[in-house]
Enzyme design. Sequence first.
Site, PDB file in Angstrom:
ATOM      1  N   CYS A   1     -46.080  30.654 -19.484  1.00 12.28           N
ATOM      2  CA  CYS A   1     -46.171  29.807 -20.292  1.00 12.28           C
ATOM      3  C   CYS A   1     -46.821  28.446 -20.719  1.00 12.28           C
ATOM      4  CB  CYS A   1     -44.906  29.301 -20.114  1.00 12.28           C
ATOM      5  SG  CYS A   1     -43.165  31.209 -19.843  1.00 12.28           S
TER       6      CYS A   1
ATOM      7  N   CYS B   1     -31.352  23.092  -9.237  1.00 14.23           N
ATOM      8  CA  CYS B   1     -31.792  24.179 -10.243  1.00 14.23           C
ATOM      9  C   CYS B   1     -32.905  24.671  -9.111  1.00 14.23           C
ATOM     10  CB  CYS B   1     -32.395  23.257 -10.768  1.00 14.23           C
ATOM     11  SG  CYS B   1     -33.793  24.164 -11.585  1.00 14.23           S
TER      12      CYS B   1
ATOM     13  N   GLY C   1     -41.022  29.679 -11.255  1.00 15.95           N
ATOM     14  CA  GLY C   1     -41.012  31.294 -10.968  1.00 15.95           C
ATOM     15  C   GLY C   1     -40.114  31.792 -11.547  1.00 15.95           C
ATOM     16  N   GLU C   2     -40.194  33.293 -11.411  1.00 17.57           N
ATOM     17  CA  GLU C   2     -39.717  33.931 -12.701  1.00 17.57           C
ATOM     18  C   GLU C   2     -38.638  34.492 -12.001  1.00 17.57           C
ATOM     19  OE1 GLU C   2     -38.548  34.470 -15.974  1.00 17.57           O
ATOM     20  OE2 GLU C   2     -37.906  36.457 -15.197  1.00 17.57           O
TER      21      GLU C   2
ATOM     22  N   SER D   1     -32.056  32.158 -15.248  1.00 18.09           N
ATOM     23  CA  SER D   1     -33.225  32.093 -16.020  1.00 18.09           C
ATOM     24  C   SER D   1     -34.321  32.769 -16.458  1.00 18.09           C
ATOM     25  CB  SER D   1     -33.536  30.363 -16.648  1.00 18.09           C
ATOM     26  OG  SER D   1     -34.291  30.120 -17.765  1.00 18.09           O
TER      27      SER D   1
ATOM     28  N   CYS E   1     -45.958  30.698 -10.197  1.00 20.30           N
ATOM     29  CA  CYS E   1     -45.483  31.891 -11.605  1.00 20.30           C
ATOM     30  C   CYS E   1     -46.606  32.383 -12.048  1.00 20.30           C
ATOM     31  CB  CYS E   1     -44.716  30.571 -12.832  1.00 20.30           C
ATOM     32  SG  CYS E   1     -43.688  32.029 -13.785  1.00 20.30           S
TER      33      CYS E   1
ATOM     34  N   ASN F   1     -40.582  18.183 -21.416  1.00 18.59           N
ATOM     35  CA  ASN F   1     -40.981  17.266 -20.818  1.00 18.59           C
ATOM     36  C   ASN F   1     -43.317  17.574 -20.668  1.00 18.59           C
ATOM     37  OD1 ASN F   1     -38.954  15.819 -18.938  1.00 18.59           O
ATOM     38  ND2 ASN F   1     -38.113  18.464 -18.772  1.00 18.59           N
TER      39      ASN F   1
ATOM     40  N   CYS G   1     -40.095  21.374 -14.051  1.00 14.33           N
ATOM     41  CA  CYS G   1     -40.410  22.222 -12.562  1.00 14.33           C
ATOM     42  C   CYS G   1     -41.935  21.699 -12.679  1.00 14.33           C
ATOM     43  CB  CYS G   1     -40.689  23.822 -13.886  1.00 14.33           C
ATOM     44  SG  CYS G   1     -39.461  24.020 -15.143  1.00 14.33           S
TER      45      CYS G   1
ATOM     46  N   CYS H   1     -45.541  24.467 -19.332  1.00 14.55           N
ATOM     47  CA  CYS H   1     -44.664  24.610 -17.979  1.00 14.55           C
ATOM     48  C   CYS H   1     -45.580  24.990 -17.432  1.00 14.55           C
ATOM     49  CB  CYS H   1     -44.514  26.573 -17.722  1.00 14.55           C
ATOM     50  SG  CYS H   1     -43.262  26.612 -16.570  1.00 14.55           S
TER      51      CYS H   1
ATOM     52  N   GLU I   1     -39.733  23.392  -5.086  1.00 16.59           N
ATOM     53  CA  GLU I   1     -39.173  21.736  -5.427  1.00 16.59           C
ATOM     54  C   GLU I   1     -37.620  22.311  -5.468  1.00 16.59           C
ATOM     55  OE1 GLU I   1     -41.403  20.871  -9.374  1.00 16.59           O
ATOM     56  OE2 GLU I   1     -41.559  20.029  -7.230  1.00 16.59           O
TER      57      GLU I   1
ATOM     58  N   SER J   1     -35.591  31.941 -22.167  1.00 19.72           N
ATOM     59  CA  SER J   1     -36.570  31.039 -22.418  1.00 19.72           C
ATOM     60  C   SER J   1     -36.664  31.976 -23.541  1.00 19.72           C
ATOM     61  CB  SER J   1     -37.195  30.892 -21.886  1.00 19.72           C
ATOM     62  OG  SER J   1     -36.235  30.377 -20.166  1.00 19.72           O
ATOM     63  N   LEU J   2     -36.632  31.059 -24.766  1.00 17.96           N
ATOM     64  CA  LEU J   2     -37.235  31.701 -26.104  1.00 17.96           C
ATOM     65  C   LEU J   2     -38.047  30.982 -26.945  1.00 17.96           C
ATOM     66  CD1 LEU J   2     -36.523  34.253 -28.006  1.00 17.96           C
ATOM     67  CD2 LEU J   2     -34.724  32.685 -29.319  1.00 17.96           C
ATOM     68  N   HIS J   3     -37.690  29.351 -26.797  1.00 15.13           N
ATOM     69  CA  HIS J   3     -38.765  28.238 -27.846  1.00 15.13           C
ATOM     70  C   HIS J   3     -39.528  29.289 -29.120  1.00 15.13           C
ATOM     71  CE1 HIS J   3     -37.859  26.600 -23.452  1.00 15.13           C
ATOM     72  NE2 HIS J   3     -38.511  27.695 -22.579  1.00 15.13           N
TER      73      HIS J   3
HETATM   74  N1  SAH Z   1     -39.126  31.878 -15.572  1.00 17.11           N
HETATM   75  C1  SAH Z   1     -37.766  31.256 -16.148  1.00 17.11           C
HETATM   76  C2  SAH Z   1     -37.728  30.212 -15.033  1.00 17.11           C
HETATM   77  C3  SAH Z   1     -37.961  29.179 -14.626  1.00 17.11           C
HETATM   78  S1  SAH Z   1     -37.804  27.589 -15.917  1.00 17.11           S
HETATM   79  C4  SAH Z   1     -38.068  31.067 -17.047  1.00 17.11           C
HETATM   80  O1  SAH Z   1     -38.908  30.880 -17.828  1.00 17.11           O
HETATM   81  O2  SAH Z   1     -36.765  31.313 -18.188  1.00 17.11           O
HETATM   82  C5  SAH Z   1     -37.393  27.309 -16.215  1.00 17.11           C
HETATM   83  C6  SAH Z   1     -37.367  26.420 -17.935  1.00 17.11           C
HETATM   84  O3  SAH Z   1     -37.567  25.604 -18.382  1.00 17.11           O
HETATM   85  C7  SAH Z   1     -37.648  27.665 -19.204  1.00 17.11           C
HETATM   86  O4  SAH Z   1     -36.832  27.584 -20.280  1.00 17.11           O
HETATM   87  C8  SAH Z   1     -38.518  27.006 -18.868  1.00 17.11           C
HETATM   88  O5  SAH Z   1     -39.208  27.397 -20.172  1.00 17.11           O
HETATM   89  C9  SAH Z   1     -38.711  25.993 -19.348  1.00 17.11           C
HETATM   90  N2  SAH Z   1     -39.599  24.844 -19.190  1.00 17.11           N
HETATM   91  C10 SAH Z   1     -40.617  24.508 -19.058  1.00 17.11           C
HETATM   92  N3  SAH Z   1     -41.531  23.386 -18.732  1.00 17.11           N
HETATM   93  C11 SAH Z   1     -40.913  23.165 -19.554  1.00 17.11           C
HETATM   94  C12 SAH Z   1     -41.541  22.148 -20.311  1.00 17.11           C
HETATM   95  N4  SAH Z   1     -42.674  21.250 -19.353  1.00 17.11           N
HETATM   96  N5  SAH Z   1     -40.430  21.166 -21.049  1.00 17.11           N
HETATM   97  C13 SAH Z   1     -38.974  21.970 -20.948  1.00 17.11           C
HETATM   98  N6  SAH Z   1     -38.889  23.203 -20.381  1.00 17.11           N
HETATM   99  C14 SAH Z   1     -39.864  23.559 -19.760  1.00 17.11           C
END
Ligand code: SAH
Length: 348
Positions: free
Chosen positions: A116, A105, A159-160, A191, A112, A290, A333, A119, A92, A214-216
Amino acid sequence: MTDTDILSMTYEELSEAFEKNSIQRFRAKQVWEWLHTHLVLDYDEMLNLPKSLRSELSEKFPIVRCFVRGKQVASDGTVKMLYELRDGDYVECVIMKYKYGNSICISTEVGCKMGCAFCASTIGGFKRKLSAGEMLSEIYLAQKETGERISHIVLMGMGEPLDNFDNVMRFITLVTDREGLNISMRNISLSTCGLVPQIKELMKLRLQLTLSVSLHAPNDEIRNKIMPVNRIYNTEELLGVCREYTAQTSRRISFEYAMLSGVNDSDECARELASRLKGMLCHVNLIPVNEVDESPFRPSSKERVKAFTGILQKGGINATVRRKLGSDIDASCGQLRLKTIKSKGGTV
Ligand code: SAH
């Protein structure tokens, strides 16, 4: 790339492939223009090619691309496209309207590997990498469907991207081609969840794109719990390579930080994050997570996000809260793909 994957070829490669197959040289230019200027992904629509050549091309160089299977338009104008690939998998992409233009996007892989915890893309694991042409077709089809020019690209779908390094670099070469969509490199964001060796490879290319990381989480203890990749490349290693990256490229890094209620959103987390990012050429993008049905995480409250942002800013860190678009159409995503697979009675 295979030597028949015409949509993933540069103009030079396409010309060479035609030459090898004794197809006249000027045909290469015609086909390139159909594909990358007119965004036509079907030989039958390439009207200035003789029928015999069209059937020869479909046999020798089948166009490996996405097919439109669904489109949702949110009340804020955000559009989500659902595509089927030729092997029956789904990906998508999302088109968002901003003041500065239309941003898309796109997905870089089916599923993937990164796992995470918050996700949706990771549910059901990893299927395969997308080719450069498949990624291009996500954009070409979206542009045709919406009738609007896309000016910005974020590689933030399923995906990554750095796990699919070669195809993604090829995609970037093609999408920035002057004779193609001619997207400015500065309008592309890539990203990553933090694959350190690949960030080093990317650094060597000195591209003017924006690297998002994506640090989080502000430390290993929290990051290990939500991002398995951190057990391979921890925060010290990751932030180290990020500092190196900004020094080498003079490009500001954008850190993504999904706010997960009660997990990574305390004042203490904000202070620790501010201290670890101090002095780095960077920006922090805060995103209330989300909600995904399969995961236990809930978004932080507005007040929490505000307090967190305030602490970062006081600590000298550039931080903003990402505007939420398309929340009424499962625009985060992997969500629409999951729904589609489930509604067909499938499992992921
Ligand atoms: N694999 C890459 C790119 C895809 S994810 C990455 O990890 O960066 C794109 C972004 O959306 C990343 O920052 C990811 O951590 C974030 N993401 C994934 N699921 C999410 C969710 N449920 N809510 C908010 N951000 C999310």
